[in-house]
Design an enzyme around this catalytic site. Structure first.
Site, short mmCIF file in Angstrom:
data_model
loop_
_atom_site.label_atom_id
_atom_site.label_comp_id
_atom_site.label_asym_id
_atom_site.label_seq_id
_atom_site.Cartn_x
_atom_site.Cartn_y
_atom_site.Cartn_z
CG ASP A 283 -0.99 0.00 -3.34
OD1 ASP A 283 -0.74 1.00 -4.06
OD2 ASP A 283 -0.12 -0.76 -2.91
C1 NOJ Z 1 1.91 1.03 -5.24
C2 NOJ Z 1 2.55 0.83 -3.91
O1 NOJ Z 1 2.21 -0.44 -3.40
C3 NOJ Z 1 2.17 1.88 -2.87
O2 NOJ Z 1 2.93 1.69 -1.72
C4 NOJ Z 1 2.33 3.24 -3.44
O3 NOJ Z 1 1.98 4.19 -2.46
C5 NOJ Z 1 1.46 3.37 -4.67
N1 NOJ Z 1 1.85 2.39 -5.66
C6 NOJ Z 1 1.52 4.75 -5.29
O4 NOJ Z 1 2.73 4.95 -5.92
#
Ligand code: NOJ
Length: 742
Positions: A283
């Site tokens: 993430d």
């Molecule tokens: C952070 C978020 O926690 C996640 O859910 C998301 O897919 C990613 N950023 C990409 O934007």
């Protein structure tokens, strides 16, 4: 270009637009490709950067174009629209040494352009077919705009509505959460990844992200392995069993180790126990974040920890690209593992058909035909209606009939509140590309639905601060109207990522506004729109009709208006408990009994001095304009063998005057276990439609699978003994019966 040299380039494959993906051919192709790759190019395939088009987190670099040309960035996200993405794909295919096409990721969470209800709202439909179709449609729309990978479904169990991201999941129940996750995976990926209307799904955030302490985003998670496996892991597993091809790590630590460096999660559970064979992406910069977490001293160590834990792709952090070559040279990571990781990524590109035609998702004509098509808009309306939960419906003061549905013959309504004539906020959190100008507002929805009703509109209040200068206009509007509709709640920034709140009442001066309007003595309907459960105890006590309408997306206005005026009979049921106040949190239906369960006559039992243990609205709760009677619970037998099954049934009758749908819920309680068991666990449900006066017998089959749990020695099995079963309209009501597992 290597792929062309191998005779497997786009030209060759184009002879057959839909070749069957044969593993052998794929393996041969990928082997040859890997053989040609330098370590840097391999690390590049494990690298994902955000494009400059949009950002969904901190930006660390703006040189991704150079990286792309050098083959050091094999994947991009936040790059969409055919016009924008096609040039990037051209660079990858025509300007890099090996011409490997890019994956294009995007957070298509509840819609690309056409925006559907936020996930927590849609979960309240308890309608897996609707949910699967929604996922199929938004994937198809995104796919038409160049996207071939979405970071969805999020299956994090959440019990704390302070956490803003509760909006993105399915609520608090592992069983329902798993089924919804699987439905989304089926909708997103379809039956054949090489079909250009389907894209890769990504199950996230692995693991237990929803349990961040005190609901503060990115905060510590600390739970027993038993709790992790019993309640938090099952939805990820069920979604993976439905065929999800990728997994995203979570930001949080689990048992002291951040998920992106957690070998127990990424290798032992995900690969070894569950047999996952897709790839794992971090993430965002969660590899880099292991430095501030304090488990590594620098980014190089972070890269090593993540790589050896079993994480294939680095999103946005750039550490794999930077450190993999050094780590290989120093023998800290193995090249064979690197090859394996690269293979897992290339396989997905192959299965999507990108080697066959890297422009397969980049067809301008298809994009124009698909965006906001009728098929999408019609389903957005249907899904929005199915998501609405009627929380209360009583007669207004001095009246005898329940206040809703409103009559289209009303002379006038006052429509008051910051969400009444509002497009942007109806889209909710994570509406990456949703276009607010396409949103049909509530005021327009009412005009379409009840054209003869005069609307006296006043915004009245805002979502922040304490400016009450709009109250007078709202009071005037209310005074001259037959009924007042209050469109109140949160704006779209008040839930979602990095949007935790410590108080979850109506934000800004909205509470004061509704109290002043209520004091006028007019019949008031509260339409609450928010990304989370709000603590609306005052509203529940004082306002006769309350509807929870979440953030419902592009077709919010017509969905709410049709429900208010009775063209649609609401049937949504909460999948998350609504607390009375923040002090009750966490409050969830499948809690344990404790050794001193609540007893009003005994001080020394588990309770509060200042609030009851009961939530404001329990899991599974939701009303209809009609009424349903539950009777005649029956068991096919009161004894069940380990390898046998029993059937539990009850009759549900529509005793009101409207046709309606009801989500009939089935719960089980294991009375004695080698470890303590929840007071109830959802084990089945069926959404039925009944005409007035009609009844239906609904049956649920129990097998040993429904009774299994992690026993004292952590084996997963059922234990003989006594069980209670419940069939009812929510987790708090219903008929009960007993049986014994022999
Ligand atoms: C952070 C978020 O926690 C996640 O859910 C998301 O897919 C990613 N950023 C990409 O934007």
């Amino acid at each position: 270009m290597l792929v062309a040299m191998l005779g497997l380039g786009w030209g060759f494959m184009n002879n057959d637009p839909k070749p069957k993906v044969e593993d052998e051919k794929m393996n041969e192709f990928i082997d040859s490709l890997i053989n040609e790759m330098t370590i840097e190019e391999k690390a590049g395939q494990l690298t994902l950067y955000t494009s400059g088009w949009d950002v969904t987190g901190p930006v660390l670099r703006d040189d991704y174009m150079d990286e792309l040309r050098a083959g050091r960035a094999g994947n991009l996200f936040n790059a969409h629209t055919v016009d924008y993405a096609i040039n990037l794909q051209k660079i990858a295919v025509e300007e890099t040494r090996l011409g490997i096409p890019l994956l294009f990721g995007l957070d298509v969470i509840h819609g690309y352009k056409t925006t559907f209800p936020i996930p927590l709202a849609e979960a309240a439909s308890w309608d897996l077919e609707v949910i699967e179709k929604t996922a199929h449609l938004y994937s198809k729309e995104a796919a038409s705009a160049g996207i071939n990978w979405t970071y969805n479904p999020m299956v994090d169990i959440a019990r704390d509505p302070r956490w803003g991201r509760i909006a993105e999941g399915s609520g608090e129940d592992p069983y329902l959460g798993g089924l919804i996750g699987a439905a989304k995976v089926r909708g997103i990926q379809g039956m054949d990844l090489s079909d250009p209307t389907t894209i890769l799904a990504c199950v996230k955030h692995f693991a237990a992200y929803g349990a961040s302490q005190a609901g503060r985003d990115y905060h510590t998670v600390d739970m027993s392995d038993r709790e992790l496996r019993q309640n938090y892991l099952p939805p990820y597993k069920v979604a993976l069993d439905a065929g999800a091809t990728t997994v995203m790590t979570s930001f949080n630590e689990v048992d002291g180790v951040p998920a992106s460096g957690n070998k127990y999660l990424m290798t032992e559970i995900l690969r070894n126990e569950w047999g996952f064979d897709g790839f794992v992406v971090t993430d965002y910069t969660s590899i880099n974040e292991m430095v501030p977490h304090g488990v590594v001293a620098n980014l190089k160590e972070a890269a090593e920890l993540a790589f050896n834990a079993g994480v294939q792709m680095d999103m946005q952090g750039g550490v794999y690209s930077q450190y993999i070559p050094e780590l290989i040279a120093e023998g800290k990571i193995k090249e064979a593992t690197l090859d394996e990781y690269v293979r897992q990524v290339l396989e997905m590109k192959y299965k999507l058909g990108l080697f066959e035609d890297p422009y397969r998702y980049l067809n301008k004509e298809r994009e124009q035909k698909t965006l906001y098509s009728k098929e999408l808009m019609d389903h957005a309306l249907l899904a929005a209606k199915e998501s609405i939960v009627l929380l209360k419906n009583e007669p207004a003061k001095g009246q005898s009939e329940q206040l809703l549905p409103l009559k289209k013959s009303l002379k006038s309504v006052a429509l008051i509140g910051p969400l009444a004539d509002n497009q942007k906020d109806m889209l909710g959190t994570w509406h990456v590309a949703g276009d607010e100008t396409k949103v049909v507002t509530l005021i327009d929805g009412i005009k379409q639905t009840a054209p003869n009703v005069k609307i006296n509109y006043a915004r009245g209040a805002d979502f922040n601060g304490d400016d009450r200068s709009g109250f007078a206009e709202a009071i005037t509007a209310a005074k001259k109207s037959d009924v007042v509709i209050m469109a109140i709640g949160e704006d779209y920034t008040q839930s979602g990522e990095a949007a935790s709140r410590s108080e979850i009442g109506l934000p800004g001066p909205q509470q004061a506004l509704i109290e002043e309007i209520h004091a006028l003595g007019k019949p008031v309907v509260a339409v609450v729109m928010a990304g989370r459960p709000l603590t609306i105890e005052w509203i529940d006590e004082n306002i006769p009709a309350v509807m929870n309408a979440w953030h419902l997306g592009t077709m919010s206005g017509p969905a709410i208006a049709q429900t208010l005026f009775g063209d649609h009979n609401p049937a949504g049921k909460l999948t998350i408990t609504f607390p009375k106040n923040v002090g009750q949190i966490p409050v969830y239906y499948n809690m344990k009994n404790t050794g001193r369960p609540f007893d009003a006559n005994n001080k020394y039992t588990s309770k509060y001095l200042d609030v009851s243990n009961e939530p404001l609205y329990p899991f599974g709760y939701g009303k209809s304009y009609t009424s349903f009677d539950y009777s005649g619970i029956e068991l096919s037998s009161t004894n069940m063998e380990m390898n046998g099954s029993i059937t539990v049934s009850a009759t549900i009758k529509n005793t009101g005057k409207y046709a309606g749908k009801e989500v009939v819920q089935f719960y089980i309680r294991d009375l004695v276990g080698s470890v303590t068991r929840p007071v109830k666990e959802l084990k089945g449900f069926e959404k039925i439609s009944l005409a007035p006066g009609e009844s239906k017998k609904v049956s649920f089959t129990v097998t040993v699978k429904d009774l299994e749990f992690y026993t004292r020695d952590m084996s997963y099995k059922a234990e003989p003994g006594d069980f209670k079963v419940f069939i009812g309209p929510s987790s708090a009501e219903g008929l009960e019966a007993d049986f014994t597992l022999k």
